[in-house]
Scaffold this active site. Structure first.
Site, PDB file in Angstrom:
ATOM      1  CG  ASP A   1      59.437  12.382 -34.800  1.00  0.00           C
ATOM      2  OD1 ASP A   1      58.495  12.258 -35.594  1.00  0.00           O
ATOM      3  OD2 ASP A   1      60.084  13.446 -34.665  1.00  0.00           O
TER       4      ASP A   1
ATOM      5  CE1 TYR B   1      59.704  16.943 -39.959  1.00  0.00           C
ATOM      6  CE2 TYR B   1      60.400  18.390 -38.174  1.00  0.00           C
ATOM      7  CZ  TYR B   1      59.708  17.276 -38.612  1.00  0.00           C
ATOM      8  OH  TYR B   1      59.026  16.493 -37.727  1.00  0.00           O
TER       9      TYR B   1
ATOM     10  CG  HIS C   1      54.363  10.183 -34.009  1.00  0.00           C
ATOM     11  ND1 HIS C   1      55.073   9.632 -35.042  1.00  0.00           N
ATOM     12  CD2 HIS C   1      55.168  11.140 -33.468  1.00  0.00           C
ATOM     13  CE1 HIS C   1      56.252  10.226 -35.142  1.00  0.00           C
ATOM     14  NE2 HIS C   1      56.332  11.138 -34.197  1.00  0.00           N
TER      15      HIS C   1
END
Length: 310
Positions: free
Chosen positions: A118, A225, A290
């Site tokens: 990730d 982010y 994921h």
């Protein structure tokens, strides 16, 4: 080897296992990490994703140590027990990559095998691209090569839809409030909604909540982010005015492991990578989500050991 400082603070997120809890000052931050294996063995650095911490590698740490590696799994800057520098600029790609290179240097090594999942996968890609001298082999789990991801966003509305949460994370304070409400119950709910039914135990979810609820941890995690989004806007602006792209190739042998039931990242992101990753092996796990190293812990550990020893 540079001096390691044993962290004696007891904490609920210090899950017991065959590892030692240590700290290292790397650049301008103090990073907490766990380490296992003999100090003279080849170094493997494991980088976790959002909203995790070193614990996401709890299955792979002993497996890799038993296979003959010195394994180091840090809490990345801003997470759990590592320092949490203030401001979005502190989480730019250059800072995150600098932490990885600094960790390799901390262990008096010139190169390491670097593995990321990730967000840790994004940082692993960027470390191999920007500092090829520091990465002997690269392992990435459910994280796309940054250039492949950007191109997919430009042409694929479905991937834009899958990635829409990134826009929500750009908002001030509201994502923190949503994820942090009721002692970070939103973090546990995110895992429940995106993982297999047996992937995480209630103990696992409690530990993730405790790590996320540390003061400043959620804002720091979300600032990854925010910094990435701003960097992408600047990169796209340069592209539109004709700025030439930098060299984004990965020179290290690379293993890409992909859980195909990832709700946020399409499996097509594993395709068309030859121009950036000439020495690439792709392993798709059809039933994994994921959270692939937690869905299929033994299989992922075996793939990494086999890849390292090839």
């Amino acid at each position: 080897m540079a001096t390691e400082s044993r962290d004696s603070e007891a904490a609920p997120t210090d899950a017991e296992g065959p590892w030692a809890h240590e700290q290292a000052v790397v650049g301008d931050v103090r990073l907490h990490y766990v380490a296992a294996g003999d100090e003279d063995d080849p170094l493997v650095v494991l980088l976790h994703g959002f909203p995790e911490f070193w614990y996401s590698w709890r299955h792979q740490i002993p497996a890799l140590a038993d296979a003959g590696y010195r394994v180091v799994a840090p809490d990345m800057r801003g997470y759990n027990r590592s320092e949490k520098p203030h401001g979005v600029r502190s989480y730019r790609t250059a800072e995150l990559v600098g932490d990885v290179v600094g960790l390799v240097e901390h262990f008096d090594r010139e190169r390491a095998r670097v593995v990321g999942h990730d967000w840790g996968g994004v940082v692993a890609w960027e470390t191999a691209i920007r500092h090829p001298e520091a990465v002997s082999q690269l392992g990435v789990l459910n994280a796309p090569h940054p250039e492949r991801y950007r191109r997919e966003l430009r042409r694929n509305p479905e991937q834009w839809s899958r990635s829409s949460y990134v826009l929500y994370f750009q908002l001030p304070w509201l994502p923190e409030r949503t994820l942090g409400a009721r002692n970070c119950a939103g973090v546990a709910e995110m895992f429940r909604e995106t993982a297999g039914p047996d992937t995480f135990s209630e103990t696992d979810l409690r530990r993730y909540r405790e790590a996320a609820c540390r003061p400043g941890a959620l804002t720091s995690a979300l600032d990854y982010y925010r910094a990435f989004f701003r960097e992408n806007l600047r990169r796209e602006a340069r592209r539109l005015v004709g700025g030439g792209p930098p060299d984004r190739r990965v020179r290290a042998p690379t293993l890409l492991v992909w859980g195909e039931r990832d709700p946020a990242l399409g499996v097509e992101l594993t395709e068309g990578l030859e121009r950036w990753v000439p020495d690439l092996r792709v392993e798709r796990l059809p039933e994994a989500t994921h959270w692939v190293q937690n869905d299929n812990p033994d299989e992922v550990s075996d793939l990494l050991v086999e890849f390292f020893e090839a």
